[in-house]
Write a protein that holds these residues in place. Structure first.
Motif, PDB file in Angstrom:
ATOM      1  N   ALA A  87     -51.161  -9.726  58.314  1.00 11.34           N
ATOM      2  CA  ALA A  87     -50.772 -10.869  57.496  1.00 11.34           C
ATOM      3  C   ALA A  87     -49.960 -11.851  58.323  1.00 11.34           C
ATOM      4  O   ALA A  87     -50.162 -13.056  58.280  1.00 11.34           O
ATOM      5  CB  ALA A  87     -49.958 -10.394  56.295  1.00 11.34           C
ATOM      6  N   SER A 101     -52.369 -13.597  61.085  1.00 11.49           N
ATOM      7  CA  SER A 101     -53.466 -14.471  60.728  1.00 11.49           C
ATOM      8  C   SER A 101     -52.997 -15.761  60.076  1.00 11.49           C
ATOM      9  O   SER A 101     -53.654 -16.772  60.178  1.00 11.49           O
ATOM     10  CB  SER A 101     -54.434 -13.731  59.809  1.00 11.49           C
ATOM     11  N   PHE A 156     -49.746   0.363  56.012  1.00  6.89           N
ATOM     12  CA  PHE A 156     -49.337  -0.872  55.372  1.00  6.89           C
ATOM     13  C   PHE A 156     -48.583  -1.769  56.346  1.00  6.89           C
ATOM     14  O   PHE A 156     -48.610  -2.970  56.261  1.00  6.89           O
ATOM     15  CB  PHE A 156     -48.466  -0.583  54.155  1.00  6.89           C
ATOM     16  N   VAL A 199     -49.358  -2.080  59.414  1.00  5.28           N
ATOM     17  CA  VAL A 199     -50.387  -2.791  60.150  1.00  5.28           C
ATOM     18  C   VAL A 199     -50.892  -3.967  59.326  1.00  5.28           C
ATOM     19  O   VAL A 199     -51.107  -5.060  59.818  1.00  5.28           O
ATOM     20  CB  VAL A 199     -51.540  -1.836  60.501  1.00  5.28           C
ATOM     21  N   ALA A 200     -51.043  -3.679  58.055  1.00  8.95           N
ATOM     22  CA  ALA A 200     -51.527  -4.737  57.172  1.00  8.95           C
ATOM     23  C   ALA A 200     -50.589  -5.925  57.213  1.00  8.95           C
ATOM     24  O   ALA A 200     -51.002  -7.078  57.231  1.00  8.95           O
ATOM     25  CB  ALA A 200     -51.619  -4.211  55.745  1.00  8.95           C
ATOM     26  N   ARG A 201     -49.330  -5.600  57.301  1.00 13.40           N
ATOM     27  CA  ARG A 201     -48.356  -6.667  57.305  1.00 13.40           C
ATOM     28  C   ARG A 201     -48.474  -7.451  58.597  1.00 13.40           C
ATOM     29  O   ARG A 201     -48.390  -8.667  58.638  1.00 13.40           O
ATOM     30  CB  ARG A 201     -46.965  -6.061  57.166  1.00 13.40           C
ATOM     31  N   ASP A 257     -48.510 -18.170  55.318  1.00  9.07           N
ATOM     32  CA  ASP A 257     -48.313 -17.326  54.149  1.00  9.07           C
ATOM     33  C   ASP A 257     -46.917 -16.756  54.081  1.00  9.07           C
ATOM     34  O   ASP A 257     -46.333 -16.644  53.029  1.00  9.07           O
ATOM     35  CB  ASP A 257     -49.323 -16.186  54.164  1.00  9.07           C
TER      36      ASP A 257
END
Lengths: 397, 356, 311
Positions: free
Chosen positions: A31, A34, A24, A26-28, A38
């Motif tokens: 986010a 990119s 997660f 990494v997901a952040r 956001d």
């Protein structure tokens, strides 16, 4: 066998698990890379939720918000509260009565900046709300259905509940006068005081106008078991019971089954008239909109539980707009409506008590002697463990 | 060459589960976009709610701890090739057993009462799953189905008991057993709001690992699991092994029930039935029945559960979104198991050339 | 108004409950029977059942045609079956685990998509009123039979015949009993299993439609209350024989009515245990009929084995 190095079998799994729990992150990262917009967005959202002058109020439900029943009645109230300027609502549904609800409350306080919480399910109270209330003395917790005890409970906990049995009493009058077979049915989840009180009030109401009326109780055993509830409605119809009402979380299926069987029904929690256009007599509904709006006004006016501005134990029936009656259905004659309304007016004017002795339970034992009367606020009524004369059913499982 | 080998293998072990989770996140992002959410906002929120701060991480750990013990109920019997999904029942009855013992000896010193509760929970949970093993061994009753059925029976028993003989009459609107005294409750770990269940879970997982990998008992169990007939011929007491390992698995789940009672609820009631059982089964399979991996997978599932709320509160997504997310992650990870050895990049070139 | 039935109401209630409530069990168990005959287990049918119930209700509401709803429930089942059939046949992937993950995913998706359909009332399937001859409303009500139920009853013997006497049926049994032999015959195990799982899942979807469009005839998130999982157990109870699935489904459907029917005549103790009676009964029968000395007749040989490779 011994050649196998330590961990070789499991390295893959361990690494996988390790990754699983960090992925997660990494997901952040993704986010963040990119779209920086956001994160800014999110920050703005944070500011909106914690900052500003809005009072953040958290609502927690044990089931889905739209269940045509208990949770929906609270969600409707929450939506009414949200309309008041200066109030911001955060909601979470399907929160089990475990330490998950503690974490939800904590997260609402810490992440959303909630100062007021309405955890609406009964089972949230002990121990979950009590523990959090001690940890967050500045946050106010309003709980539906518990009995506040100033000796043991923290001062930032409030308890509210409605005497919806008043509405059940009137619904009982309507049912008692409308029934052709003198047999009424009550489908209930569990034999607990809140439920027993509704059954008893419904029965007393019915028998006040029709002494021959009896009420058959079926306990399904849990708060939401559609197939069992439907089966119970059917077996009641088979026993020539011609009015059913209930106390379960989601009465939808009971109303629909009753309509299909061509018998009358009386709703609970919310207005279920659309489900049974022919057979719906009336129903006992919560009026959380009025209760929550009042709470919101008090809170915005700076009153708190801690300074005594808001009572710790808030109860009310028709007169305080805690509950209402569904609009009468087409099967309810004008005479019945007039009778019911007359009694309703008496209850509102506090001219009569539902629990006026002498009242015997269905084993013949006198529960309320003839010289005694319990008004609605009597705490004994919130600890009821008997069924009134005229009920077919038993409390002990 | 050995160096090379482990380098590529390790990379595979890292990349495949990582890829599975990324794929699940990607699919979930698309799902959220369709539902009107901003996928990147959702990702960030999930991270923030599950791992973003020490407080958030504790939330994750709180939800993870019952899953570790619950997973062992599936993991241990899996060594014998048994697929047991009766975790829920063992948790529920373990909690009930713990309360029964705790109330019976409530006058004793707290540590004695706590120990008694733990043993009570473990004994009841253990016997419940041992029954599955007995039925399997002596009557050849399919253990998956019997344990599934026994879940329902256990929950009915719990309801019947806490609303009947074990009911505290003062538990008005939520029928419950009499409460455990505050002094006898398990507290939280020092400096945390996570209860001792986490410690029990980690220790139990490590012990289970040692038991399976390092003892003759574990070796015998693995052998019997690999080939039942060979094990019988080799003279292994297959029946005893089956029952013993089922008992141990059930005891772990029973301990989870005891922790729920002694650290969270303080009494037995229907809240004991809160799906830790099926969560544990999934953890066991995703961890490929490895107790150490189960610790980490539990933490991952704990994180998903911890992030469920924020999807509703910050993104206006319905409560079912969290279930969809869980489903996607698990399906994706389960699928990823089949990918090992499928990518040329991870293949051992050295071996490939030597074989040619 | 008719006379009260009193004690007679108990058998009538149970019969009526059987006719009303057994359709979901019947469809799911036939679906699971087909699935397991091919050598795979699909616990995810609980999720399929919910998805079927939701899509049937939703489509019936949106189009006004309940039969379109039934069809869409079947299609939803096909899709879920495809996912399960594909995933559970990958090497090293366990079908029980995929099933549980599919329960979570399926129920999540059904709840998510079903939110807008909780409030409205959808058109229900028409019923066949076989009780018109009777003067008694309870009897009339008991004999209001769903055409879906009759379809299910018809499928059972057809499936029995299918397994026993058709080439395709033999193929599925071969794949389920001895995959190696089937493979030697040049049969694609993967395809046979995938199709069996999809067809089984299709039937379960229809079972869901019966829940939401006939009995209890509404959509809510608790509508299945575990009936999908129960039906999986039922297949073993029925020893993988479609006709016995029919009898077992009738038994389980009837068992749901025992608790309420008994309470309606005043027997109101131990209703939790009464409600658990189907589970207790199944377990007891399994204990009695299973034996370690002989293999269970009808048990697919490959059931519960891991996937070695996909060929």
């Amino acid at each position: 066998m011994n050649q196998r190095p330590f961990l070789s079998l499991s390295r893959r799994q361990v690494v996988r698990g390790l990754l699983a729990s960090t992925a997660f992150g990494v997901a952040r990262l993704a986010a963040g890379c990119s779209s920086s917009g956001d994160t800014a967005d999110d920050a703005a959202k944070d500011a909106a939720s914690t900052g500003g002058d809005d009072l953040v109020v958290g609502f927690i439900y044990v089931g889905p918000k739209d269940d045509y029943g208990y949770n929906q009645s609270h969600a409707i109230g929450a939506a009414a509260m949200a309309k008041i300027p200066g109030i911001k609502i955060v909601e979470e549904a399907n929160v089990p009565e475990t330490n998950a609800v503690q974490e939800t409350m904590r997260s609402m306080i810490e992440l959303d900046g909630a100062k007021i919480l309405f955890p609406t399910s009964f089972g949230y109270f002990d121990p979950h709300i009590l523990q959090l209330a001690e940890e967050f003395p500045e946050v106010q917790f309003f709980h539906c259905g518990s009995v506040y005890d100033e000796k043991v409970h923290p001062s930032n906990v409030g308890s509210y509940f409605g005497y919806i049995d008043e509405a059940q009493y009137i619904a009982g009058i309507v049912a008692g006068e409308t029934t052709k077979t003198d047999k009424l049915g009550f489908i209930a989840a569990k034999p607990i005081p809140q439920v027993l009180r509704n059954i008893n009030s419904f029965t007393l109401g019915a028998r006040s106008v029709n002494p021959k009326a009896t009420v058959q109780v079926i306990f399904t055993g849990d708060w939401s078991l559609p197939v069992k509830e439907s089966e119970a409605t059917n077996s009641m119809a088979d026993q020539s019971i011609d009015v059913v009402t209930c106390h379960v979380d989601s009465p939808k299926v009971i109303m629909e089954t009753a309509e299909k069987r061509g018998i009358y029904c009386s709703g609970y929690h919310t207005d279920q008239a659309p489900l049974a256009p022919k057979g719906y007599l009336t129903g006992a509904e919560w009026d959380w909109s009025s209760v929550y709006t009042q709470y919101a006004k008090d809170l915005l006016g700076g009153k708190t539980l801690m300074d005594g501005g808001i009572p710790h134990l808030l109860r009310g029936g028709f007169s305080d707009r805690f509950c209402t009656l569904s609009a009468y259905g087409p099967a309810v004659s004008e005479k019945v409506q007039a009778d019911a309304n007359a009694v309703k007016e008496k209850l509102i004017a506090n001219e009569m008590a539902i629990y006026q002795g002498e009242i015997k339970d269905n084993t013949g034992k006198v529960q309320i002697p003839s010289d005694k009367k319990y008004d609605q606020k009597a705490i004994e009524l919130e600890q009821m463990d008997w069924l009134v004369d005229g009920v077919d059913g038993k409390v002990a499982g | 060459m050995m160096q090379m080998q482990s380098w590529r293998k390790t990379l595979e072990f890292i990349c495949i589960p990582l890829g599975a989770i990324l794929a699940a996140l990607f699919a979930f992002g698309i799902f959220c976009a369709f539902a009107g959410g901003n996928p990147f906002g959702v990702y960030y929120s999930i991270y923030r709610a599950a791992f973003g701060s020490w407080s958030a991480f504790q939330n994750t750990l709180i939800r993870a701890s019952p899953l570790m013990l619950s997973a062992l109920c599936t993991i241990l019997p899996a060594r014998l090739g048994l697929v047991i999904i009766g975790n829920e029942g063992a948790i529920v009855l373990g909690g009930l057993g713990a309360v029964a013992v705790g109330l019976a000896i409530q006058g004793g010193a707290p540590i004695i009462v706590q120990l008694g509760m733990a043993l009570g929970g473990m004994a009841v949970g253990g016997l419940w799953i041992a029954l599955v093993g007995i039925l399997r061994h002596y009557r050849a009753v399919n253990e998956t189905i019997s344990s599934l059925l026994m879940n329902y029976i256990a929950i009915a028993l719990l309801n019947q008991l806490v609303e009947g003989p074990m009911r505290d009459p003062s538990s008005l609107n939520k029928p419950s057993s009499y409460p455990i005294a505050d002094v006898n409750m398990l507290g939280n770990l020092p400096g945390m709001r996570v209860h001792y269940g986490l410690l029990f879970g980690i220790i139990a997982c490590i012990l289970a690992y040692i038991l399976i990998q390092r003892t003759t008992f574990g070796f015998a169990a693995r052998m019997a699991g690999g080939n039942l007939r060979a094990a019988k011929i080799a003279g292994l007491p297959v029946g005893k092994l089956t029952i013993a390992i089922c008992f141990l698995g059930g005891a772990c789940a029973g301990l989870a029930g005891m922790v729920e009672v002694a650290a969270v609820h303080g009494r037995a009631n229907i809240s004991l039935n809160s799906n830790y059982g099926y969560g544990g089964v999934l953890v066991a399979f995703v961890a490929r029945q490895n107790p150490l991996a189960a610790i980490l997978v539990s933490i991952m599932l704990g994180g998903i559960l911890a992030s469920a709320g924020i999807l509703q509160r910050s993104h206006g997504l319905p409560d079912a979104t969290a279930l969809v997310f869980q489903g996607l992650v698990f399906l994706s990870i389960l699928y990823s198991d089949s990918l090992y050895g499928r990518f040329d990049f991870f293949k051992e070139r050295a071996i490939a050339t030597s074989e040619v | 108004m008719a006379e009260a039935l009193g004690w007679l109401g108990v058998p009538l209630g149970i019969i009526a409950g059987t006719l009303r409530g057994s359709a979901p069990f019947l469809f799911v168990s036939l679906g699971e029977c087909l699935t397991e005959k091919s050598g795979k287990i699909n616990l995810g049918l609980e999720g399929t059942l919910l998805m079927g119930a939701m899509s049937a209700y939703g489509i019936s509401y949106l189009t006004g045609s309940p039969w379109l709803g039934v069809l869409s429930a079947g299609v939803a089942g096909l899709l879920f079956g495809f996912i399960h059939g594909f995933l559970s046949q990958q090497p090293r992937v366990n079908d029980v685990a995929v099933g549980i993950a599919m329960i979570i995913f399926g129920s999540g998706l059904a709840f998510f998509l079903g939110k807008p359909f909780i409030q409205p009332s959808a058109p229900q399937l028409p019923t066949l009123d076989l009780g018109a001859w009777s003067q008694s409303p309870p009897v009339q009500a008991a004999l209001q039979i769903s055409p879906l139920f009759l379809i299910g009853v018809a499928i059972a013997p057809v499936m029995q015949w299918f397994f026993r006497s058709t080439r395709w049926g033999l193929l599925i049994r071969a794949v389920g009993d001895s995959p190696d032999a089937a493979r030697a015959m040049g049969v694609s195990i993967y395809k046979v299993r995938l199709l069996s799982i999809m067809a089984g899942s299709f039937l379960s979807g229809i079972g869901g439609a019966s829940l939401s469009l006939y009995y209890p005839g509404s959509w809510s998130e608790r509508i299945s209350s575990g009936q999908g999982l129960m039906a999986v157990a039922l297949v073993i109870f029925a020893k993988w024989r479609p006709m016995q699935c029919l009898y077992a489904s009738l038994l389980f459907g009837g068992a749901q009515a025992i608790g309420p029917a008994l309470q309606s005549v005043g027997i109101d103790s131990y209703y939790y245990l009464f409600n658990a009676s189907p589970y207790i009964l199944t377990l007891l029968i399994m204990i009695i009929t299973c034996s370690p000395k002989r293999t269970l007749t009808g048990v697919p040989g490959a059931l519960g084995r891991t996937n070695e490779s996909r060929l």
